[in-house]
Design a protein around this motif. Structure first.
Motif, PDB file in Angstrom:
ATOM      1  N   VAL A  10      -6.571  15.885   2.830  1.00 60.96           N
ATOM      2  CA  VAL A  10      -6.354  14.445   2.759  1.00 60.96           C
ATOM      3  C   VAL A  10      -7.353  13.890   1.758  1.00 60.96           C
ATOM      4  O   VAL A  10      -8.545  14.164   1.846  1.00 60.96           O
ATOM      5  N   ALA A  11      -6.864  13.118   0.790  1.00 56.24           N
ATOM      6  CA  ALA A  11      -7.742  12.511  -0.210  1.00 56.24           C
ATOM      7  C   ALA A  11      -8.018  11.062   0.202  1.00 56.24           C
ATOM      8  O   ALA A  11      -7.120  10.233   0.181  1.00 56.24           O
ATOM      9  N   PRO A  12      -9.250  10.761   0.606  1.00 60.00           N
ATOM     10  CA  PRO A  12      -9.550   9.391   1.029  1.00 60.00           C
ATOM     11  C   PRO A  12      -9.606   8.424  -0.144  1.00 60.00           C
ATOM     12  O   PRO A  12      -9.863   8.812  -1.271  1.00 60.00           O
ATOM     13  N   THR A  13      -9.351   7.164   0.143  1.00 64.46           N
ATOM     14  CA  THR A  13      -9.451   6.115  -0.857  1.00 64.46           C
ATOM     15  C   THR A  13     -10.919   5.883  -1.214  1.00 64.46           C
ATOM     16  O   THR A  13     -11.772   5.835  -0.337  1.00 64.46           O
ATOM     17  N   ASP A  14     -11.212   5.731  -2.496  1.00 63.69           N
ATOM     18  CA  ASP A  14     -12.557   5.390  -2.952  1.00 63.69           C
ATOM     19  C   ASP A  14     -12.858   3.970  -2.483  1.00 63.69           C
ATOM     20  O   ASP A  14     -12.089   3.052  -2.741  1.00 63.69           O
ATOM     21  N   TRP A  15     -13.957   3.757  -1.816  1.00 65.66           N
ATOM     22  CA  TRP A  15     -14.254   2.445  -1.229  1.00 65.66           C
ATOM     23  C   TRP A  15     -14.487   1.356  -2.264  1.00 65.66           C
ATOM     24  O   TRP A  15     -14.552   0.179  -1.940  1.00 65.66           O
ATOM     25  N   ARG A  16     -14.591   1.720  -3.538  1.00 66.66           N
ATOM     26  CA  ARG A  16     -14.737   0.725  -4.603  1.00 66.66           C
ATOM     27  C   ARG A  16     -13.397   0.354  -5.220  1.00 66.66           C
ATOM     28  O   ARG A  16     -13.336  -0.482  -6.111  1.00 66.66           O
ATOM     29  N   GLY A  17     -12.305   0.973  -4.761  1.00 62.00           N
ATOM     30  CA  GLY A  17     -11.004   0.750  -5.385  1.00 62.00           C
ATOM     31  C   GLY A  17      -9.983   0.143  -4.453  1.00 62.00           C
ATOM     32  O   GLY A  17     -10.306  -0.429  -3.415  1.00 62.00           O
ATOM     33  N   GLN A  18      -8.729   0.280  -4.841  1.00 62.16           N
ATOM     34  CA  GLN A  18      -7.604  -0.205  -4.057  1.00 62.16           C
ATOM     35  C   GLN A  18      -7.062   0.944  -3.214  1.00 62.16           C
ATOM     36  O   GLN A  18      -7.223   2.102  -3.564  1.00 62.16           O
ATOM     37  N   PRO A  19      -6.403   0.644  -2.085  1.00 62.78           N
ATOM     38  CA  PRO A  19      -5.917   1.704  -1.212  1.00 62.78           C
ATOM     39  C   PRO A  19      -4.871   2.590  -1.890  1.00 62.78           C
ATOM     40  O   PRO A  19      -4.033   2.096  -2.641  1.00 62.78           O
ATOM     41  N   VAL A  20      -4.971   3.889  -1.635  1.00 61.96           N
ATOM     42  CA  VAL A  20      -3.945   4.816  -2.103  1.00 61.96           C
ATOM     43  C   VAL A  20      -2.760   4.712  -1.155  1.00 61.96           C
ATOM     44  O   VAL A  20      -2.855   4.115  -0.083  1.00 61.96           O
ATOM     45  N   ALA A  21      -1.636   5.291  -1.545  1.00 65.89           N
ATOM     46  CA  ALA A  21      -0.407   5.212  -0.748  1.00 65.89           C
ATOM     47  C   ALA A  21      -0.664   5.663   0.688  1.00 65.89           C
ATOM     48  O   ALA A  21      -1.253   6.714   0.923  1.00 65.89           O
ATOM     49  N   GLY A  22      -0.263   4.833   1.646  1.00 62.66           N
ATOM     50  CA  GLY A  22      -0.414   5.167   3.052  1.00 62.66           C
ATOM     51  C   GLY A  22      -1.688   4.635   3.687  1.00 62.66           C
ATOM     52  O   GLY A  22      -1.806   4.606   4.903  1.00 62.66           O
ATOM     53  N   ASP A  23      -2.666   4.236   2.900  1.00 64.50           N
ATOM     54  CA  ASP A  23      -3.907   3.675   3.430  1.00 64.50           C
ATOM     55  C   ASP A  23      -3.801   2.153   3.492  1.00 64.50           C
ATOM     56  O   ASP A  23      -3.045   1.546   2.750  1.00 64.50           O
ATOM     57  N   SER A  24      -4.590   1.542   4.374  1.00 67.87           N
ATOM     58  CA  SER A  24      -4.637   0.087   4.490  1.00 67.87           C
ATOM     59  C   SER A  24      -6.084  -0.377   4.474  1.00 67.87           C
ATOM     60  O   SER A  24      -6.946   0.263   5.071  1.00 67.87           O
TER      61      SER A  24
END
Length: 76
Positions: free
Chosen positions: A3-17
């Motif tokens: 699972v590739a987590p979203t970088d907290w400095r960016g926008q959510p990747v597909a499936g993340d909120s």
């Protein structure tokens, strides 16, 4: 399963909120000006399986941080 987590400095990747946004962060040198966020991710596991371990790799940057973990079975 990887699972590739979203970088907290960016926008959510597909499936993340996005669940929390901050106007800045603090580092070793004090307050920074970069906006950061905390995200939630849902991961479907094999219905017949039972999770036995969770490994967070720290060999790349940014290193993932796990703030909370919960599990629930799908509703019938």
């Amino acid at each position: 399963m990887d699972v590739a987590p979203t970088d907290w400095r960016g926008q959510p990747v597909a499936g993340d909120s996005k669940v929390l946004r901050a106007t800045h962060r603090h580092g070793a040198s004090g307050q920074g000006s970069t906006e950061v966020s905390v995200f939630t991710s849902a991961v479907a596991l094999a219905p017949a399986g039972e999770p036995r371990a969770l490994t967070l790799t720290g060999t790349t940057r940014p290193r993932p941080r796990l703030f909370a973990l919960s599990s629930e079975r799908p509703k019938p």
